[in-house]
Every structure is written in structure tokens, then in C-alpha cells.
Write a protein that holds these residues in place. Structure first.
Motif, PDB file in Angstrom:
ATOM      1  N   ILE A 125     -14.711  12.584 -46.091  1.00  0.00           N
ATOM      2  CA  ILE A 125     -13.612  11.796 -45.694  1.00  0.00           C
ATOM      3  C   ILE A 125     -12.936  10.763 -46.458  1.00  0.00           C
ATOM      4  O   ILE A 125     -11.891  10.596 -46.656  1.00  0.00           O
ATOM      5  CB  ILE A 125     -14.005  10.873 -44.345  1.00  0.00           C
ATOM      6  N   VAL A 126     -13.829  10.094 -47.265  1.00  0.00           N
ATOM      7  CA  VAL A 126     -13.501   8.951 -48.156  1.00  0.00           C
ATOM      8  C   VAL A 126     -12.776   9.834 -49.355  1.00  0.00           C
ATOM      9  O   VAL A 126     -11.540   9.308 -49.826  1.00  0.00           O
ATOM     10  CB  VAL A 126     -14.660   8.220 -48.707  1.00  0.00           C
ATOM     11  N   ALA A 127     -13.276  10.901 -49.751  1.00  0.00           N
ATOM     12  CA  ALA A 127     -12.763  11.653 -50.863  1.00  0.00           C
ATOM     13  C   ALA A 127     -11.396  12.257 -50.643  1.00  0.00           C
ATOM     14  O   ALA A 127     -10.253  12.216 -51.470  1.00  0.00           O
ATOM     15  CB  ALA A 127     -13.834  12.811 -51.376  1.00  0.00           C
ATOM     16  N   LEU A 128     -11.129  12.785 -49.212  1.00  0.00           N
ATOM     17  CA  LEU A 128     -10.010  13.452 -48.931  1.00  0.00           C
ATOM     18  C   LEU A 128      -8.918  12.065 -48.775  1.00  0.00           C
ATOM     19  O   LEU A 128      -7.680  12.432 -49.317  1.00  0.00           O
ATOM     20  CB  LEU A 128     -10.175  14.131 -47.695  1.00  0.00           C
ATOM     21  N   ALA A 129      -9.360  11.128 -48.048  1.00  0.00           N
ATOM     22  CA  ALA A 129      -8.320   9.647 -48.094  1.00  0.00           C
ATOM     23  C   ALA A 129      -7.935   9.273 -49.534  1.00  0.00           C
ATOM     24  O   ALA A 129      -6.710   9.133 -49.727  1.00  0.00           O
ATOM     25  CB  ALA A 129      -9.020   8.908 -47.300  1.00  0.00           C
TER      26      ALA A 129
ATOM     27  N   SER B 170     -24.477  13.235 -41.982  1.00  0.00           N
ATOM     28  CA  SER B 170     -23.517  12.266 -41.336  1.00  0.00           C
ATOM     29  C   SER B 170     -23.086  11.680 -42.746  1.00  0.00           C
ATOM     30  O   SER B 170     -21.980  11.098 -42.729  1.00  0.00           O
ATOM     31  CB  SER B 170     -24.058  11.474 -40.661  1.00  0.00           C
ATOM     32  N   SER B 171     -23.859  11.565 -43.744  1.00  0.00           N
ATOM     33  CA  SER B 171     -23.559  10.783 -45.009  1.00  0.00           C
ATOM     34  C   SER B 171     -22.527  11.903 -45.678  1.00  0.00           C
ATOM     35  O   SER B 171     -21.362  11.690 -46.406  1.00  0.00           O
ATOM     36  CB  SER B 171     -24.596  10.876 -45.713  1.00  0.00           C
ATOM     37  N   MET B 172     -22.786  13.382 -45.689  1.00  0.00           N
ATOM     38  CA  MET B 172     -21.927  14.153 -46.288  1.00  0.00           C
ATOM     39  C   MET B 172     -20.750  14.109 -45.739  1.00  0.00           C
ATOM     40  O   MET B 172     -19.360  14.240 -46.265  1.00  0.00           O
ATOM     41  CB  MET B 172     -22.471  15.684 -45.914  1.00  0.00           C
ATOM     42  N   LEU B 173     -20.373  13.894 -44.457  1.00  0.00           N
ATOM     43  CA  LEU B 173     -19.160  13.936 -43.693  1.00  0.00           C
ATOM     44  C   LEU B 173     -18.413  12.683 -44.153  1.00  0.00           C
ATOM     45  O   LEU B 173     -17.147  12.639 -44.290  1.00  0.00           O
ATOM     46  CB  LEU B 173     -19.380  13.680 -42.063  1.00  0.00           C
TER      47      LEU B 173
ATOM     48  N   ARG C 247     -22.570   7.903 -41.289  1.00  0.00           N
ATOM     49  CA  ARG C 247     -23.739   7.149 -41.980  1.00  0.00           C
ATOM     50  C   ARG C 247     -22.827   7.049 -43.406  1.00  0.00           C
ATOM     51  O   ARG C 247     -22.324   7.786 -44.076  1.00  0.00           O
ATOM     52  CB  ARG C 247     -24.696   7.779 -42.122  1.00  0.00           C
ATOM     53  N   GLY C 248     -23.228   5.704 -43.896  1.00  0.00           N
ATOM     54  CA  GLY C 248     -22.747   5.177 -45.241  1.00  0.00           C
ATOM     55  C   GLY C 248     -23.087   6.234 -46.293  1.00  0.00           C
ATOM     56  O   GLY C 248     -24.229   6.735 -46.406  1.00  0.00           O
TER      57      GLY C 248
END
Length: 291
Positions: A47-51, A40-43, A141-142
Motif C-alpha cells: 500500500i505504501v509503495a503504491l501510494a 499483514s505487513s506485506m499488505l 500491521r506496520g
């Protein structure tokens, strides 16, 4: 010892919260089943890196002389970070290292704030319990609530620190910086100082080796404890789960900013201490020669 005690304290706080059934498990769980490689943290980090990448691309797609909108925000953020770091580590060093420090600050900041979005940690797979559906394996997850992520960033910095240190000092200069005597002396005092600084060098090596651990546990402990606290407040009084965490959300927004700033500042100062040392000696020697 201070760093060790701080790391133990920060790690112990979230463990204590977890023991009180405050929420998150200590490590990120795989998505869906135990056989899944992606956690969940990897996801969240993806997401943050892509954004961030997409936002930067959109903001700089059509560069204007008078910036506005996304370009204005992006330029303000980067220029502010550059000026801030330049005042701390100097103009020459910031040119070589800014790409890393700016990236690490922006990424940690928005990863911390992403973990505060409603639904992160509360949507996923679970079981039906006495109080309704309970999520046991969250979808999100954070990212920095996972020690694997914070330790990976700390180790990347450690490798870059070694590269920058050798570039600035050379092989001989690097080891002289660690084990060589500081100051000027003669006779028996010089021999004594040689022995003392050689032994102190081993303590310095231990301190340098411990830096990735202290950096990773500090960030992980604060973010993990914050997310546990929010979940604990949400489950404290039935019916008020939407209201009690609200004041703590503002505090966690500030904590997310401070922890990103602390990580960037510590890595920048560690780099400055090893890279600026020989430069100061070089200027001093040049001044004596000129005189």
C-alpha cells in the motif's frame, strides 16, 4: 560488541512488552488463515509503495518552472535529501548512490508513519472475549514491525555495498583495503604491521557481515516496541483508550523520522568508508609524484 548488545537490547524490549500482553506478536501473521501467503505487513508495504509511486507520478506529471503543490513538496524533499547526502559522502559518490539512499529514506519514513494510522493493528479477524471483540489476526500491521522486511532492505544494501566497493577499489584494492597495512614502515616493524593488519582484516570482515543484522534489528526493534507501547497505553485504562496514546503518537512520529534517517545515514557512511578510501590514497600518491 556494542552493536550486538544494542541489537539484543532493542529486541528484548519489545519481547518484554509482549510478555506483559502489550499487544503484537513478534512476527506478522498471514491474512485470514495460516495457509495465506500474504501477511499483514506485506499488505502495508504494498500500500505504501503504491501510494508513493502514484504520488510521485501525479506530482511530476506536469512539470512547471515555478513548482507548486505536490510538485513543490516532492522537489523540496528530494533536493533537501540530495544536498544533505552530498555534504556527507561527497558530490561524486552521491551521484551514483542517491537513488538508493533517497528511496530507502522515503519508503521507511512513510511506512513508519503509516503504522500510526488508527485502525492499523486494530482491524481484522479475532474472537469475542470478556472485554468485547479482540483482534487476533490484524488486517494491517506496520511494515517495519516485521523483521522480514527490515532484514530484506538491509540485505539489498549489503549486495549494493559489495558492488559499489568493487567498482571503487577493484578486486585487489578491495582486499587490500580490508587486509593491507596502513601507513608506511620499514624493516621488522613492517612485517609486524603486515601480520597485525591481516588479523584486523578478519575482524573487519566480521563487522561488515554483522551490519545487515544490526541495521535490521535496530529498525525492527524500535518500530515494534513503539506499536506495542501505543497498544499498551490504549488498553491501560478502560474508557481512556482514545486519550492516553495521544502524547505517545507525537513521540512515535519523531521516532519514525529518526529511524529512517539513521538507516539512511548508516548505509551512506558505510558506503563512503569503502569507496572514498582509495581515492584519498590516489590523491596522495599523485601529489608525491608531482613533487
Amino acid at each position: 560488541m556494542k552493536s550486538i548488545l544494542a541489537a539484543v537490547l532493542l529486541l528484548g524490549l519489545p519481547l518484554g512488552l509482549n510478555a506483559a500482553e502489550a499487544g503484537l506478536p513478534e512476527k506478522a501473521l498471514p491474512l485470514g488463515t495460516d495457509q495465506s501467503f500474504v501477511t499483514s505487513s506485506m499488505l502495508v508495504t504494498w500500500i505504501v509503495a503504491l501510494a508513493l509511486i502514484l504520488f510521485a507520478r501525479i506530482a511530476t506529471k506536469n512539470i512547471q518552472d515555478v513548482p507548486s503543490g505536490a510538485q513543490n513538496f516532492w522537489e523540496w524533499l528530494v533536493e533537501s535529501l540530495y544536498d544533505f547526502l552530498e555534504g556527507i559522502i561527497g558530490a561524486e559518490l552521491v551521484k551514483k548512490t542517491f537513488w538508493f539512499f533517497a528511496t530507502i529514506f522515503i519508503f521507511i519514513l512513510f511506512t513508519n508513519w503509516f503504522g500510526l494510522i488508527p485502525g492499523v493493528g486494530t482491524i481484522g479477524w479475532g474472537v469475542h472475549g470478556e472485554q468485547g471483540f479482540e483482534v487476533t489476526r490484524p488486517l494491517l500491521r506496520g511494515g517495519n514491525a516485521d523483521l522480514n522486511m527490515t532484514f530484506a532492505m538491509a540485505m539489498i544494501f549489503f549486495v549494493l555495498w559489495v558492488v559499489w566497493a568493487f567498482e571503487a577499489n577493484g578486486v585487489v584494492g578491495f582486499f587490500l583495503h580490508l587486509f593491507g597495512p596502513k601507513g608506511e614502515s620499514t624493516g621488522a616493524l613492517k612485517v609486524l604491521l603486515l601480520v597485525i593488519f591481516f588479523l584486523v582484516g578478519f575482524l573487519e570482515v566480521f563487522s561488515i557481515g554483522f551490519r545487515p543484522i544490526s541495521l535490521s534489528f535496530r529498525l525492527y526493534g524500535n518500530i515494534f516496541a513503539g506499536e506495542n507501547m501505543l497498544e499498551a497505553m490504549g488498553n491501560l485504562i478502560p474508557g481512556l483508550g482514545w486519550l492516553l496514546p495521544v502524547p505517545f503518537y507525537f513521540m512515535e512520529l519523531l521516532v519514525g523520522l529518526i529511524q529512517a534517517l539513521v538507516f539512511m545515514l548508516l548505509t551512506a557512511v558505510f558506503t563512503m568508508l569503502i569507496c572514498m578510501h582509495e581515492e584519498g590514497h590516489g590523491k596522495e600518491a599523485h601529489g608525491k609524484h608531482h613533487h
